[in-house]
Structures are given as C-alpha cells and as structure tokens.
Design a protein around this motif. Structure first.
Motif, PDB file in Angstrom:
ATOM      1  N   TYR A   6      48.366 -19.733  52.974  1.00 34.94           N
ATOM      2  CA  TYR A   6      49.465 -19.923  51.975  1.00 34.94           C
ATOM      3  C   TYR A   6      49.362 -21.111  51.318  1.00 34.94           C
ATOM      4  N   THR A   7      49.828 -21.280  49.849  1.00 38.01           N
ATOM      5  CA  THR A   7      50.029 -22.272  49.016  1.00 38.01           C
ATOM      6  C   THR A   7      51.113 -22.306  48.471  1.00 38.01           C
ATOM      7  N   SER A   8      51.613 -23.683  48.134  1.00 38.46           N
ATOM      8  CA  SER A   8      52.944 -23.695  47.355  1.00 38.46           C
ATOM      9  C   SER A   8      52.852 -23.209  46.086  1.00 38.46           C
ATOM     10  N   LEU A   9      51.537 -22.766  45.624  1.00 35.86           N
ATOM     11  CA  LEU A   9      51.461 -22.186  44.102  1.00 35.86           C
ATOM     12  C   LEU A   9      51.709 -20.699  44.346  1.00 35.86           C
ATOM     13  N   ASP A  10      51.846 -20.172  45.394  1.00 37.69           N
ATOM     14  CA  ASP A  10      51.974 -18.666  45.471  1.00 37.69           C
ATOM     15  C   ASP A  10      53.051 -18.316  44.674  1.00 37.69           C
ATOM     16  N   PRO A  11      53.016 -17.116  43.958  1.00 39.33           N
ATOM     17  CA  PRO A  11      54.104 -16.591  43.363  1.00 39.33           C
ATOM     18  C   PRO A  11      55.068 -15.894  44.233  1.00 39.33           C
ATOM     19  N   GLU A  12      56.267 -15.737  43.804  1.00 43.01           N
ATOM     20  CA  GLU A  12      57.535 -15.276  44.569  1.00 43.01           C
ATOM     21  C   GLU A  12      57.008 -13.925  45.386  1.00 43.01           C
ATOM     22  N   TRP A  13      56.561 -13.062  44.687  1.00 40.55           N
ATOM     23  CA  TRP A  13      56.315 -11.816  45.237  1.00 40.55           C
ATOM     24  C   TRP A  13      55.230 -11.808  46.284  1.00 40.55           C
ATOM     25  N   LEU A  14      54.553 -12.934  46.433  1.00 36.95           N
ATOM     26  CA  LEU A  14      53.339 -12.687  47.521  1.00 36.95           C
ATOM     27  C   LEU A  14      53.811 -12.883  49.031  1.00 36.95           C
ATOM     28  N   ALA A  15      54.649 -13.617  49.278  1.00 39.47           N
ATOM     29  CA  ALA A  15      55.319 -13.782  50.893  1.00 39.47           C
ATOM     30  C   ALA A  15      56.025 -12.506  51.175  1.00 39.47           C
ATOM     31  N   PRO A  16      56.772 -12.042  50.514  1.00 41.23           N
ATOM     32  CA  PRO A  16      57.399 -10.637  50.700  1.00 41.23           C
ATOM     33  C   PRO A  16      56.247  -9.477  51.063  1.00 41.23           C
ATOM     34  N   LEU A  17      55.353  -9.411  50.220  1.00 43.42           N
ATOM     35  CA  LEU A  17      54.115  -8.617  50.385  1.00 43.42           C
ATOM     36  C   LEU A  17      53.301  -8.558  51.719  1.00 43.42           C
ATOM     37  N   ARG A  18      53.067  -9.885  51.856  1.00 40.31           N
ATOM     38  CA  ARG A  18      52.431 -10.314  53.335  1.00 40.31           C
ATOM     39  C   ARG A  18      53.249  -9.937  54.377  1.00 40.31           C
ATOM     40  N   GLU A  19      54.608 -10.182  54.392  1.00 39.88           N
ATOM     41  CA  GLU A  19      55.693  -9.971  55.397  1.00 39.88           C
ATOM     42  C   GLU A  19      55.660  -8.460  55.756  1.00 39.88           C
ATOM     43  N   ARG A  20      55.740  -7.550  54.466  1.00 37.82           N
ATOM     44  CA  ARG A  20      55.763  -6.134  54.661  1.00 37.82           C
ATOM     45  C   ARG A  20      54.548  -5.404  55.412  1.00 37.82           C
ATOM     46  N   ILE A  21      53.344  -6.214  54.959  1.00 38.11           N
ATOM     47  CA  ILE A  21      52.394  -5.662  55.425  1.00 38.11           C
ATOM     48  C   ILE A  21      51.954  -5.976  56.926  1.00 38.11           C
ATOM     49  N   ALA A  22      52.424  -7.290  57.291  1.00 42.79           N
ATOM     50  CA  ALA A  22      52.467  -7.498  58.642  1.00 42.79           C
ATOM     51  C   ALA A  22      53.454  -6.602  59.448  1.00 42.79           C
ATOM     52  N   THR A  23      54.241  -6.151  58.925  1.00 43.84           N
ATOM     53  CA  THR A  23      55.420  -5.333  59.698  1.00 43.84           C
ATOM     54  C   THR A  23      55.058  -3.978  59.713  1.00 43.84           C
ATOM     55  N   GLU A  24      54.389  -3.418  58.831  1.00 38.28           N
ATOM     56  CA  GLU A  24      53.912  -1.995  58.755  1.00 38.28           C
ATOM     57  C   GLU A  24      52.533  -1.800  59.557  1.00 38.28           C
ATOM     58  N   ALA A  25      51.573  -2.865  59.410  1.00 39.15           N
ATOM     59  CA  ALA A  25      50.363  -2.640  59.970  1.00 39.15           C
ATOM     60  C   ALA A  25      49.925  -4.080  60.589  1.00 39.15           C
ATOM     61  N   PRO A  26      50.582  -4.419  61.619  1.00 39.72           N
ATOM     62  CA  PRO A  26      50.429  -5.771  62.421  1.00 39.72           C
ATOM     63  C   PRO A  26      49.211  -6.018  62.764  1.00 39.72           C
ATOM     64  N   GLU A  27      48.461  -4.809  63.251  1.00 39.94           N
ATOM     65  CA  GLU A  27      47.021  -5.116  63.770  1.00 39.94           C
ATOM     66  C   GLU A  27      46.039  -5.530  62.664  1.00 39.94           C
ATOM     67  N   VAL A  28      46.237  -5.287  61.640  1.00 38.50           N
ATOM     68  CA  VAL A  28      45.203  -5.499  60.324  1.00 38.50           C
ATOM     69  C   VAL A  28      45.320  -6.873  60.036  1.00 38.50           C
TER      70      VAL A  28
END
Length: 121
Positions: A6-28
């Motif tokens: 992660y970087t402080s330059l990430d756009p606002e939409w990137l963190a929620p996308l990461r979290e959603r994928i981590a929730t829906e496919a935690p093994e990936v």
C-alpha cells in the motif's frame, strides 16, 4: 501504518477493492496497485493449486475488471510461470477477461507490462 504493498498515493477506491477481494477470496494472494501512469497494475495473483479451475481466479478478475471499468482506468499485467501457472493458459485466461498484448500500433509506452486492458465504456 500502511500494509505492505500500500502507498499513501493509492486512490480512494483501491483499499475497498482490496478488502472486498480479501473477503470474497481470502485464499488468493493478490498484489494490486495503481502505477505512476494511473494503470491498475496486477503485480501478483496466485490462486492455490487446490482451488484452480473452479472459477476463483475468474471471480477475482471480474471484480478487478468491473472496478477498473467503473473508475475508467487501464489495467496492466505481465503473465509469468513463476508461481506455477502455464504461460499459454495464463495468456488465454487474461484474453478472456479483455486483455491484449501491449505492442504494435496500440502499444502503451507508459507501462512495461506485457498485457493491458483498456476500460470498457
């Protein structure tokens, strides 16, 4: 403190996308970032062998491409057999998800990645 990748330059939409994928496919194991050109870069995506050919990778890729389309950003990646996949199968997989070889008259010189996917309009 920021998580690795992660970087402080990430756009606002990137963190929620990461979290959603981590929730829906935690093994990936997924590393995504937005590069200096504004591309959504898929730096690493590893589906465990026991879960391959079951749609897990396609579900993750669908989440990524949907978000990229909504944000109007190009995606970029470079397939590699480093993590156990076949280059032939990986390239076919990415083509099914709208990626094309980054070369020829339409080459995107802002990235060194081998494949790109422009946002669907």
């Amino acid at each position: 403190m920021l998580k690795p990748g992660y970087t402080s330059l990430d756009p606002e939409w990137l963190a929620p996308l990461r979290e959603r994928i981590a929730t829906e496919a935690p093994e990936v194991d997924l590393w995504i970032s937005v590069d200096s050109a504004g591309h959504l870069a898929v730096d690493k995506i590893i589906v465990p062998r026991r879960l391959r050919n079951q749609g897990t990778g396609s579900r993750v890729m669908s989440l990524l491409t949907t978000e990229a389309d909504e944000q109007g950003v190009t995606m970029a990646l470079t397939p590699t057999r480093e993590f156990g996949g076949s280059l032939y199968r990986l390239r076919a997989f990415y083509r099914r998800h709208g990626f094309s070889v980054n070369g020829g008259r339409t080459k995107d010189y802002t990235t060194r990645n081998a494949m790109i996917r422009r946002p669907a309009l």
